[in-house]
Design an enzyme around this catalytic site. Structure first.
Site, short mmCIF file in Angstrom:
data_model
loop_
_atom_site.label_atom_id
_atom_site.label_comp_id
_atom_site.label_asym_id
_atom_site.label_seq_id
_atom_site.Cartn_x
_atom_site.Cartn_y
_atom_site.Cartn_z
N SER A 123 0.82 -1.21 0.00
CA SER A 123 0.00 0.00 0.00
C SER A 123 0.86 1.26 0.00
O SER A 123 1.95 1.30 0.58
CB SER A 123 -0.86 -0.02 1.28
N ALA A 124 0.29 2.31 -0.57
CA ALA A 124 0.93 3.63 -0.53
C ALA A 124 0.98 4.17 0.89
O ALA A 124 1.72 5.11 1.19
CB ALA A 124 0.16 4.60 -1.42
N TYR A 147 -2.41 -0.33 10.54
CA TYR A 147 -2.64 -0.97 9.24
C TYR A 147 -1.38 -0.85 8.37
O TYR A 147 -0.85 -1.84 7.88
CB TYR A 147 -3.84 -0.34 8.53
N LYS A 151 1.30 -3.80 7.00
CA LYS A 151 1.69 -4.04 5.61
C LYS A 151 3.20 -3.91 5.46
O LYS A 151 3.83 -4.66 4.73
CB LYS A 151 0.98 -3.05 4.66
N PHE A 176 -1.99 2.65 -4.89
CA PHE A 176 -2.54 3.93 -4.46
C PHE A 176 -4.06 3.71 -4.30
O PHE A 176 -4.43 2.68 -3.77
CB PHE A 176 -2.06 5.03 -5.40
N1 LIG Z 1 -8.56 -1.01 -1.40
C1 LIG Z 1 -7.52 -0.24 -1.15
O1 LIG Z 1 -7.62 0.99 -1.13
C2 LIG Z 1 -6.15 -0.84 -0.92
C3 LIG Z 1 -5.03 -0.02 -1.03
C4 LIG Z 1 -3.77 -0.57 -0.80
C5 LIG Z 1 -3.65 -1.93 -0.46
N2 LIG Z 1 -4.76 -2.68 -0.35
C6 LIG Z 1 -4.58 -4.10 0.02
O2 LIG Z 1 -5.13 -4.88 -1.02
C7 LIG Z 1 -5.69 -6.09 -0.50
C8 LIG Z 1 -7.10 -6.25 -1.02
O3 LIG Z 1 -7.86 -5.10 -0.65
P1 LIG Z 1 -9.38 -4.93 -1.05
O4 LIG Z 1 -9.64 -3.47 -1.18
O5 LIG Z 1 -9.73 -5.84 -2.14
O6 LIG Z 1 -10.04 -5.39 0.31
P2 LIG Z 1 -11.26 -6.38 0.56
O7 LIG Z 1 -11.56 -6.33 2.00
O8 LIG Z 1 -12.33 -6.11 -0.41
O9 LIG Z 1 -10.59 -7.80 0.21
C9 LIG Z 1 -9.83 -8.52 1.12
C10 LIG Z 1 -10.36 -9.94 1.12
O10 LIG Z 1 -9.59 -10.73 2.06
C11 LIG Z 1 -10.50 -11.53 2.78
N3 LIG Z 1 -9.86 -11.87 4.06
C12 LIG Z 1 -9.67 -11.06 5.13
N4 LIG Z 1 -9.07 -11.74 6.12
C13 LIG Z 1 -8.86 -12.98 5.65
C14 LIG Z 1 -8.28 -14.15 6.20
N5 LIG Z 1 -7.79 -14.16 7.47
N6 LIG Z 1 -8.24 -15.27 5.45
C15 LIG Z 1 -8.74 -15.28 4.20
N7 LIG Z 1 -9.32 -14.22 3.62
C16 LIG Z 1 -9.37 -13.07 4.33
C17 LIG Z 1 -11.76 -10.70 2.93
O11 LIG Z 1 -12.91 -11.48 3.18
C18 LIG Z 1 -11.82 -10.02 1.56
O12 LIG Z 1 -12.54 -10.80 0.63
C19 LIG Z 1 -5.59 -5.97 1.02
O13 LIG Z 1 -4.47 -6.71 1.44
C20 LIG Z 1 -5.36 -4.49 1.27
O14 LIG Z 1 -4.60 -4.27 2.42
C21 LIG Z 1 -6.00 -2.19 -0.59
#
Ligand SMILES: NC(=O)c1ccc[n+]([C@@H]2O[C@H](COP(=O)([O-])OP(=O)(O)OC[C@H]3O[C@@H](n4cnc5c(N)ncnc54)[C@H](O)[C@@H]3O)[C@@H](O)[C@H]2O)c1
Length: 336
Positions: A123-124, A147, A151, A176
């Site tokens: 993540s950013a 958080y 990461k 981002f």
């Molecule tokens: N959306 C953003 O803005 C963003 C930005 C930077 C990084 N990220 C990273 O990208 C990844 C995906 O993000 P997203 O926006 O799709 O989030 P999201 O919550 O929609 O998807 C995450 C998925 O992981 C599943 N999950 C959570 N804990 C779990 C576990 N213990 N075992 C198995 N599955 C589990 C959740 O049910 C969900 O389906 C994450 O790791 C997040 O930290 C997201």
């Protein structure tokens, strides 16, 4: 076959579409902490391809071992994690358990199964109060909350793993702000947690679910006084994963790259874009800024372009149009 953890989530489900359309069979796992199985049914419907699925917590080593022995897995894209703002301040241990402990358990399972290719969702947030804009991968890292720190810790662990065994081929992708939805309107963002993104709240106001949007701070040193952030279409982000994976498979070398559009949009610009594409007013109120918020955070995405030719292509209006289509076609998200 590609194992996708967190495949039912927002970015995971969109990436599954891109993987399937580019010929990679998908094995999906998720524990539904923040999603539902319906997302993957719709992925199958859009692509007309099947997805193997197991309900599995990434901290469940026994089940992971069984999955790795039942399937021939060539690489892993690791999305599973938790990210709700607010919660991570009150429940830091849960964040470290899933985002750090879960990643360690998953890597142990990969290691035992001899799977060496892996992409990690970073993540950013890692850049904290970014000192410059656009920000490059070599910038000082200073995650500002549990958080971001979870990461960052996972990134450090992955780097140590590569140092200990150079046969690992790990791509770290620092996202981002993903926005938008698949252009079909069939899949999109439907979180159970409390989201922390303006697109979600702008859509809630446009749909009449909220009276107005709250903008925190209009006295930042930016053109219109509101915060400027880098947004990219979730389908551009999904394509970035498959481009990165193809690079890992062909080059066998790991990397850390930013995935952002390289364009900054202010909060007010996003509101105006949303008003333009919906034809609806988005009333807002200004409140004082939250402490330690960054005025401008924009990616320098040139490393991803030079390594695997990736560039975000969609405009802000396309992000808003696709997001709004998803919201209007699915007023209750994935719930019937
Ligand atoms: N959306 C953003 O803005 C963003 C930005 C930077 C990084 N990220 C990273 O990208 C990844 C995906 O993000 P997203 O926006 O799709 O989030 P999201 O919550 O929609 O998807 C995450 C998925 O992981 C599943 N999950 C959570 N804990 C779990 C576990 N213990 N075992 C198995 N599955 C589990 C959740 O049910 C969900 O389906 C994450 O790791 C997040 O930290 C997201």
């Amino acid at each position: 076959m590609i194992l996708v953890t967190g495949a039912c989530g927002y970015i995971g489900s969109h990436t599954c579409i891109e993987l399937l359309e580019r010929g990679y069979p998908v094995l999906a796992i998720d524990n539904y902490a923040n999603s539902s199985r319906e997302a993957l049914f719709r992925v199958e419907e859009i692509t007309d391809k099947g997805v193997a699925f197991h309900q599995c917590d990434i901290r469940d080593r026994m089940l992971l071992n069984r999955i790795f022995s039942d399937y021939s897995i060539d690489g892993v894209i690791h999305f599973a994690g938790i990210k709700a703002s607010g919660e991570y301040l009150s429940e830091p241990l849960r964040y470290f358990s899933v985002n750090v402990g879960g990643t360690v358990t998953l890597m142990q399972a990969l290691s035992d199964a001899g799977v060496k290719h892996m992409l990690y969702s970073s993540s950013a947030n890692m850049y904290g109060q970014a000192e410059s804009a656009p920000v490059s991968e070599s910038a000082r890292l200073s995650a500002a909350n549990p958080y971001g720190r979870s990461k960052l810790m996972a990134e450090v662990i992955l780097a140590d793993l590569v140092r200990a065994d150079p046969n690992w081929s790990i791509g770290v992708l620092r996202y981002f702000n993903p926005a938008g939805a698949h252009p079909s309107g069939r899949i999109g963002e439907d979180p159970k947690d409390i989201p922390n993104n303006i697109m979600f709240y702008a859509a809630q106001v446009a749909a009449g679910e909220l009276d107005k949007l709250t903008i925190f701070g209009d006295d930042y040193p930016t053109e219109d006084g509101t915060q400027v952030s880098d947004y990219l279409h979730v389908m551009d982000l999904a394509r970035g994963h498959v481009d990165a994976l193809a690079y890992l498979f062909t080059q066998g070398k790991g990397f850390t790259v930013n995935l952002g559009s390289g364009k900054g949009y202010s909060v007010l610009e996003i509101i105006r874009a949303f008003e333009r594409v919906t034809g609806l007013p988005i009333p807002y109120e200004i409140k004082s800024r939250k402490v330690a918020d960054t005025p401008v955070c924009i990616a320098n995405p040139s490393l991803a372009t030079s390594l695997f030719g990736w560039k975000a292509e969609h405009t802000l209006d396309e992000m808003c149009t696709d997001y709004w289509r998803w919201v209007t076609m699915n007023p209750n998200g994935y719930k019937e």
